[in-house]
Design a protein around this motif. Structure first.
Motif, PDB file in Angstrom:
ATOM      1  N   GLN B 317      76.323  32.465  49.491  1.00 22.13           N
ATOM      2  CA  GLN B 317      75.224  31.606  49.930  1.00 22.13           C
ATOM      3  C   GLN B 317      75.354  31.239  51.411  1.00 22.13           C
ATOM      4  O   GLN B 317      74.368  31.229  52.146  1.00 22.13           O
ATOM      5  N   LEU B 318      76.574  30.955  51.841  1.00 22.19           N
ATOM      6  CA  LEU B 318      76.803  30.605  53.248  1.00 22.19           C
ATOM      7  C   LEU B 318      76.358  31.750  54.156  1.00 22.19           C
ATOM      8  O   LEU B 318      75.663  31.548  55.154  1.00 22.19           O
ATOM      9  N   LYS B 319      76.745  32.961  53.790  1.00 21.75           N
ATOM     10  CA  LYS B 319      76.394  34.137  54.591  1.00 21.75           C
ATOM     11  C   LYS B 319      74.880  34.341  54.588  1.00 21.75           C
ATOM     12  O   LYS B 319      74.277  34.565  55.634  1.00 21.75           O
ATOM     13  N   PHE B 322      73.065  31.839  56.699  1.00 17.53           N
ATOM     14  CA  PHE B 322      73.233  32.087  58.135  1.00 17.53           C
ATOM     15  C   PHE B 322      72.401  33.279  58.604  1.00 17.53           C
ATOM     16  O   PHE B 322      71.565  33.163  59.497  1.00 17.53           O
TER      17      PHE B 322
END
Lengths: 359, 359
Positions: B317-319, B322
């Motif tokens: 999710q972080l990737k 971003f």
């Protein structure tokens, strides 16, 4: 040097302080200008093949001081247009295979051909052992004295990612300083080979003849990465066994799928200590560079490596930013406990933590 | 049903709208209450082994509608305390190895022993082929009719991560619905085995006898994951070759390092179509569960899998957050171009992009 205000603030600046005596605003401008002047001076010296300047710049890269790192960034970016012209060679093998002796012999062989050789190292264990490889430069007595060689012990760091970044940037500086060949040493165990592989053009695996070698810790993945396998210590009583091992490895390598470079990995025998079989290795490397330059793979690989490092650096930072947030650190423990007790699913817990960070 | 205000807003709510005729604030409360009532009703029915309710809940998990997903989360979390009691078995093998026939025969064998069996699938190709495995339920005619069996074709999704999440949550619902055995099928090529391996207790690899099988696409890593290798189609003219293959594989497996489960992987032969050699496989699985429950590995593995999925979900999710930011998307292209032209280093570019996102 007129020091009107002997404040603690000024004292903190250390020995490098010069005639700056005015308000903090002017100081800031002057400091920045000074940084740039320093950086520009270093870059000029590096481009003039000044080894002292190169060493100073690498020290900036390795520093933990944020000011040094900014200066280092300026230097690296200024060196970039002058970089990229070397052949970058990764060298790995388990401890005892004779890496230091090989690098010394191979390095001397290259300088005798008029090449300028830089030797770097990635050593994931160095933060514990304080540099187990290349740390002891006396193991390469002759190469150390060679004016066309530059040996830099491994950068240390908290993470392999950090060490990798420092090494990558050091490569750029060495190339700007006119080194034709960059040798990057690493220990043939663990994750560091993958890291080195992702920053070199050519990967050399040193091995020893004899059964049980497979069990010495060389993983299959590392053999797959090798562009050449050099069986070292092929002398005296070892010679026969080394020749047998060469045949075996050649057979084994043919079972591997074709590499994207279209290069068929070579197997060769050598004795670094007796300076035997060294030139064929260099000839293979020249052949590799020719072949892959012609089919375009050489540049494709470098371009992919750059992209890999861009994405890799971003991803590492994103994760580190997230998991090092104090409230996430604390709540992660709670969520793991809830998962353990079947009170929440890993996915609900992930959603919760991600939401927490955004708030 | 008194519909005082026939506004477009109300029309949009679709067929499920009931007596809600008041202000939007009250509506919101009522809708939420209704969702919970619906969710609670579904959970009760699932716990009462109602297959229609189970199917409806899985459909919610697979929905792309955010309201459905919220309801699904509620249901999954309510089912969690009643889950975790099954044996989760991953089954893989290249196309043609006879997976469907094996699962049908094996499934029938289990239901004949009084077990309730759920069959799921992870198929990374399903978004293209619209479900190449389990999609055609007619291949498992007998099992489909069995009231103690539940077959659910593979969840589709944009990413393997998304499919994995849906499958993981489906496992929880099936377990809450009292299924003792969960079989998860996947194709023996590519990344999906690793995904399945990270959500099952036991991993079964189906193979065929005969040379060249190695080249059929089964990777070494998959063999390393297997807790049992079953050589299928061991009948008629194939029997002799299958027995030979069994000896060979047994020898090969002994060369692999010991597994953390301390379980020595088994090799066995079977003929799913003739219903031969099926019970020994089930006996091996019982033995595995006993052995690893006793030495603690069974629970350690599940706990590690949970942690893996928590971390995995967060990182993905972080990737995605971003790299899907419009300004990052655009600037990433620019930075890649600058890197290509040696105007910036991958690390400077990463720093720049990370800084851009924070601004």
């Amino acid at each position: 040097m007129a020091k009107k205000n002997k404040t603690a603030l000024q004292e903190k600046k250390g020995v490098s302080i010069s005639e700056i005596t005015n308000t903090s605003s002017i100081e800031s401008i002057k400091t920045k200008r000074k940084t740039n002047v320093d950086a520009n001076a270093l870059v000029s010296s590096i481009l003039n093949k000044n080894i002292t300047a190169l060493s100073r710049a690498i020290t900036l890269i390795e520093s933990k001081n944020i000011k040094h790192l900014k200066k280092a960034n300026t230097i690296v970016n200024a060196c970039l247009p002058h970089a990229n012209k070397s052949i970058r060679i990764g060298i790995t093998g388990v401890p005892g295979v004779g890496k230091s002796t090989f690098i010394e012999t191979f390095g001397k062989h290259l300088t005798s051909k008029g090449k300028r050789v830089a030797v770097l190292a990635i050593d994931p264990s160095s933060s514990i052992t304080k540099g187990s490889i290349l740390g002891d430069k006396t193991r390469m007595e002759d190469l150390v004295k060679d004016k066309n060689a530059f040996i830099r012990p491994s950068a240390s760091g908290d993470s392999l990612g950090g060490v990798a970044r420092k090494t990558r940037e050091t490569i750029i500086l060495c190339e700007a300083a006119g080194f034709d060949i960059i040798l990057i040493e690493t220990v043939g165990v663990g994750q560091s080979e993958t890291t080195v592989h992702s920053m070199v053009d050519f990967f050399l695996l040193l091995k020893l003849a004899g059964a049980g070698d497979e069990l010495q810790g060389i993983k299959r993945g590392i053999i797959e990465m090798a562009d050449i396998i050099a069986i070292n210590k092929a002398d005296g009583d070892n010679l026969k066994q080394a020749k047998l091992a060469k045949v075996e490895f050649n057979r084994a390598l043919h079972l591997y799928p074709e590499k994207p470079s279209l290069w068929q990995p070579k197997v060769t025998i050598c004795s670094a200590i007796k300076n035997e079989g060294i030139d064929p290795i260099w000839e293979f490397i020249i052949d590799y560079v020719k072949t892959t330059s012609k089919n375009g793979y050489f540049n494709i690989k470098r371009s992919e490596q750059n992209k890999f490092w861009l994405i890799q650096t971003i991803e590492t930072q994103l994760k580190s930013d997230f998991f090092n947030t104090p409230k996430i650190k604390k709540e992660l423990e709670n969520q793991l406990q809830l998962i353990e007790n079947n009170k929440t699913s890993p996915f609900s817990a992930a959603d919760y933590l991600l939401g927490l960070k955004k708030r």
